[in-house]
Design a protein around this motif. Sequence first.
Motif, PDB file in Angstrom:
ATOM      1  N   VAL A 181       0.844  -1.203   0.000  1.00 15.24           N
ATOM      2  CA  VAL A 181       0.000   0.000   0.000  1.00 15.24           C
ATOM      3  C   VAL A 181       0.879   1.253   0.000  1.00 15.24           C
ATOM      4  N   GLY A 182       1.751   1.350  -0.984  1.00 11.16           N
ATOM      5  CA  GLY A 182       2.523   2.581  -1.197  1.00 11.16           C
ATOM      6  C   GLY A 182       1.749   3.474  -2.155  1.00 11.16           C
ATOM      7  N   ASN A 183       2.462   4.287  -2.916  1.00 10.71           N
ATOM      8  CA  ASN A 183       1.785   5.189  -3.853  1.00 10.71           C
ATOM      9  C   ASN A 183       0.994   4.422  -4.898  1.00 10.71           C
ATOM     10  N   LEU A 184       1.635   3.371  -5.437  1.00  9.79           N
ATOM     11  CA  LEU A 184       1.001   2.588  -6.481  1.00  9.79           C
ATOM     12  C   LEU A 184      -0.236   1.876  -5.926  1.00  9.79           C
ATOM     13  N   GLY A 185      -0.072   1.245  -4.779  1.00 10.43           N
ATOM     14  CA  GLY A 185      -1.183   0.540  -4.152  1.00 10.43           C
ATOM     15  C   GLY A 185      -2.342   1.477  -3.851  1.00 10.43           C
ATOM     16  N   ASN A 186      -2.025   2.653  -3.339  1.00 17.67           N
ATOM     17  CA  ASN A 186      -3.072   3.637  -3.079  1.00 17.67           C
ATOM     18  C   ASN A 186      -3.783   4.057  -4.351  1.00 17.67           C
ATOM     19  N   ALA A 187      -3.003   4.217  -5.426  1.00 15.52           N
ATOM     20  CA  ALA A 187      -3.607   4.597  -6.698  1.00 15.52           C
ATOM     21  C   ALA A 187      -4.614   3.534  -7.133  1.00 15.52           C
ATOM     22  N   VAL A 188      -4.252   2.273  -6.940  1.00 15.60           N
ATOM     23  CA  VAL A 188      -5.165   1.188  -7.322  1.00 15.60           C
ATOM     24  C   VAL A 188      -6.401   1.189  -6.419  1.00 15.60           C
ATOM     25  N   LEU A 189      -6.171   1.339  -5.108  1.00 16.52           N
ATOM     26  CA  LEU A 189      -7.303   1.324  -4.171  1.00 16.52           C
ATOM     27  C   LEU A 189      -8.289   2.459  -4.469  1.00 16.52           C
TER      28      LEU A 189
ATOM     29  N   LEU B  76     -12.525   0.399 -10.965  1.00 16.32           N
ATOM     30  CA  LEU B  76     -12.407  -0.988 -10.502  1.00 16.32           C
ATOM     31  C   LEU B  76     -13.751  -1.676 -10.312  1.00 16.32           C
ATOM     32  N   LYS B  77     -14.613  -1.010  -9.562  1.00 15.57           N
ATOM     33  CA  LYS B  77     -15.910  -1.610  -9.240  1.00 15.57           C
ATOM     34  C   LYS B  77     -16.693  -1.864 -10.516  1.00 15.57           C
ATOM     35  N   TYR B  78     -16.612  -0.887 -11.404  1.00 11.19           N
ATOM     36  CA  TYR B  78     -17.317  -0.964 -12.669  1.00 11.19           C
ATOM     37  C   TYR B  78     -16.839  -2.144 -13.510  1.00 11.19           C
ATOM     38  N   MET B  79     -15.587  -2.523 -13.291  1.00 10.72           N
ATOM     39  CA  MET B  79     -15.003  -3.636 -14.026  1.00 10.72           C
ATOM     40  C   MET B  79     -15.223  -4.961 -13.303  1.00 10.72           C
ATOM     41  N   GLY B  80     -15.943  -4.927 -12.209  1.00 11.22           N
ATOM     42  CA  GLY B  80     -16.248  -6.145 -11.478  1.00 11.22           C
ATOM     43  C   GLY B  80     -15.149  -6.597 -10.539  1.00 11.22           C
ATOM     44  N   VAL B  81     -14.156  -5.743 -10.340  1.00 13.08           N
ATOM     45  CA  VAL B  81     -13.056  -6.140  -9.455  1.00 13.08           C
ATOM     46  C   VAL B  81     -13.272  -5.536  -8.071  1.00 13.08           C
ATOM     47  N   ASN B  82     -13.334  -6.411  -7.108  1.00 12.89           N
ATOM     48  CA  ASN B  82     -13.662  -6.016  -5.747  1.00 12.89           C
ATOM     49  C   ASN B  82     -12.489  -6.347  -4.822  1.00 12.89           C
TER      50      ASN B  82
ATOM     51  N   PHE C 214      -2.837  -5.647   1.891  1.00 18.21           N
ATOM     52  CA  PHE C 214      -1.832  -6.108   2.854  1.00 18.21           C
ATOM     53  C   PHE C 214      -0.574  -5.260   2.757  1.00 18.21           C
ATOM     54  N   ASP C 215       0.065  -5.093   3.893  1.00 14.54           N
ATOM     55  CA  ASP C 215       1.336  -4.374   3.914  1.00 14.54           C
ATOM     56  C   ASP C 215       2.137  -4.923   5.091  1.00 14.54           C
ATOM     57  N   ASN C 216       3.435  -4.642   5.105  1.00 14.44           N
ATOM     58  CA  ASN C 216       4.223  -5.100   6.250  1.00 14.44           C
ATOM     59  C   ASN C 216       4.603  -3.945   7.171  1.00 14.44           C
ATOM     60  N   ASN C 217       4.125  -2.751   6.841  1.00 16.13           N
ATOM     61  CA  ASN C 217       4.435  -1.574   7.643  1.00 16.13           C
ATOM     62  C   ASN C 217       3.408  -1.417   8.772  1.00 16.13           C
ATOM     63  N   PRO C 218       3.852  -1.573  10.033  1.00 13.69           N
ATOM     64  CA  PRO C 218       2.926  -1.534  11.174  1.00 13.69           C
ATOM     65  C   PRO C 218       2.122  -0.230  11.228  1.00 13.69           C
ATOM     66  N   GLU C 219       2.692   0.834  10.717  1.00 13.15           N
ATOM     67  CA  GLU C 219       1.976   2.112  10.746  1.00 13.15           C
ATOM     68  C   GLU C 219       0.781   2.129   9.808  1.00 13.15           C
ATOM     69  N   LYS C 220       0.848   1.285   8.782  1.00  6.82           N
ATOM     70  CA  LYS C 220      -0.254   1.262   7.817  1.00  6.82           C
ATOM     71  C   LYS C 220      -1.330   0.249   8.203  1.00  6.82           C
ATOM     72  N   ILE C 221      -0.893  -0.809   8.905  1.00  9.88           N
ATOM     73  CA  ILE C 221      -1.822  -1.885   9.238  1.00  9.88           C
ATOM     74  C   ILE C 221      -2.951  -1.361  10.126  1.00  9.88           C
ATOM     75  N   GLY C 222      -4.176  -1.705   9.769  1.00 13.75           N
ATOM     76  CA  GLY C 222      -5.338  -1.228  10.510  1.00 13.75           C
ATOM     77  C   GLY C 222      -5.998  -0.030   9.851  1.00 13.75           C
ATOM     78  N   ASN C 223      -5.249   0.690   9.040  1.00 13.17           N
ATOM     79  CA  ASN C 223      -5.846   1.825   8.323  1.00 13.17           C
ATOM     80  C   ASN C 223      -6.873   1.339   7.307  1.00 13.17           C
TER      81      ASN C 223
ATOM     82  N   ASN D 231     -12.528   2.275   1.949  1.00 11.65           N
ATOM     83  CA  ASN D 231     -13.308   1.148   2.478  1.00 11.65           C
ATOM     84  C   ASN D 231     -12.593  -0.195   2.515  1.00 11.65           C
ATOM     85  N   VAL D 232     -11.315  -0.202   2.208  1.00 14.63           N
ATOM     86  CA  VAL D 232     -10.578  -1.460   2.254  1.00 14.63           C
ATOM     87  C   VAL D 232      -9.619  -1.413   3.437  1.00 14.63           C
TER      88      VAL D 232
END
Lengths: 211, 211
Positions: free
Chosen positions: A95-103, A108-114, A119-128, A132-133
């Motif tokens: 969930v870096g810049n690229l991951g955020n861009a995808v999220l 995405l939703k329109y394309m049926g991808v949910n 997932f990330d290994n950075n404790p500061e990001k986990i739980g965020n 809605n993801v």
Amino acid sequence: MKNLNKFNTIPEPTLRRLSYYVVYLQKLLDAGIETVSSTQIANNLMFDPTQVRKDLQLTEISGHPKIGFNIKTTLESIKSSLNWNNIENAFLVGVGNLGNAVLNFSLLKYMGVNIVAAFDNNPEKIGNIVNNVEILDIERLPELSKLMKVNIGIIAVPEHAAQETADKFVAGGIKAIWNLLPCRLKVPDEIIIEEANLMQSLAVLTNQLAK
Amino acid sequence: MKNLNKFNTIPEPTLRRLSYYVVYLQKLLDAGIETVSSTQIANNLMFDPTQVRKDLQLTEISGHPKIGFNIKTTLESIKSSLNWNNIENAFLVGVGNLGNAVLNFSLLKYMGVNIVAAFDNNPEKIGNIVNNVEILDIERLPELSKLMKVNIGIIAVPEHAAQETADKFVAGGIKAIWNLLPCRLKVPDEIIIEEANLMQSLAVLTNQLAK
DNA sequence: TAGATTGTTAATCGATTAACAATC
DNA sequence: TAGATTGTTAATCGATTAACAATC
């Protein structure tokens, strides 16, 4: 009696163009328009009209001479060919810049991808929570792969961790990997790999600039 | 006497593969290895050996039977074909997730692409520095286009502003546009357009998943 | 009907793959 | 030399484009 089968193979260049047709046709439909000709589609999207007709035929829709294509049924037909009417669950790793861009990629939703979890290994990001993801600890990926039916694995980690992430996806039973990094992944033959990376594309551009 | 010209046209699929060769060969070079065979390259990157030789020939390098290709000269040859030895200045517009991902894309420099300024219309972002690139007010784009020699315009804005951004680039005298959004841009014929968007690529993946 | 549009077939173009000759 | 590897040519495959027939 050729290619009447629903699972008819559509060439990759056609699939890419079809995605643009969907966006355009949806716009027309929202504007209350009912039919459109291949020439109109071609002019708007800067493709060739013959090519548009060929592409649409591959989705097994037919038009009406003098009238054109019914927008609603054509849209349905294209979306069905692209499999955008079925919802496919996905995991995203990184969930870096690229991951955020995808999220935050609204189509995405329109394309049926949910995306059901990131997932990330950075404790500061986990739980965020991003769009809605929930972001979970990467350690939990294997366990959750077993529990949830997820067909798509999206790789948006730093490059050195890409292969390792792919291996986790494969072990977890994923069917398709969307690799956003400029590296090639080694996976079993039956796994679908789709590469979308900035390097490839930019290489085409820089080459053309030299002319 | 065919295609001896430096500005020989290289097919797009080849250009995309060449970018991977560069990454791999650089890795070998850094490890102190001097030569490599087309088969080794092919095995590592999962391409076909004949195809690798064809690709390399298009960059006008030759190998040595029984020995393979000299890594250093081959790298130079590929980079020269991709125009990665020349520095091309670029403007980036739109510093959201996608824009940030591009600003932090470490291969950019290696590919000769130098982002000299980024632009946004959000006052909170203006003045910030991301990876040594200052974020400027989008209002200053026309003025700065005149002052700086910039060949590449990168579009990473929200989709509704993409065409407008392209128009500004064209007015500013840019030669090539790298469009990261799922829309088609209308620009004069002489402008090079390269599209890299998530929608196109994901459409290929979702279609394959339906089989 | 005339004319606009689709749909089909054939021609062309371009990229990949296969076969094998050339080379060291 | 024998064998490994490159390099070249031809065959194949696939996508695009062109020409035109079919349709309403």
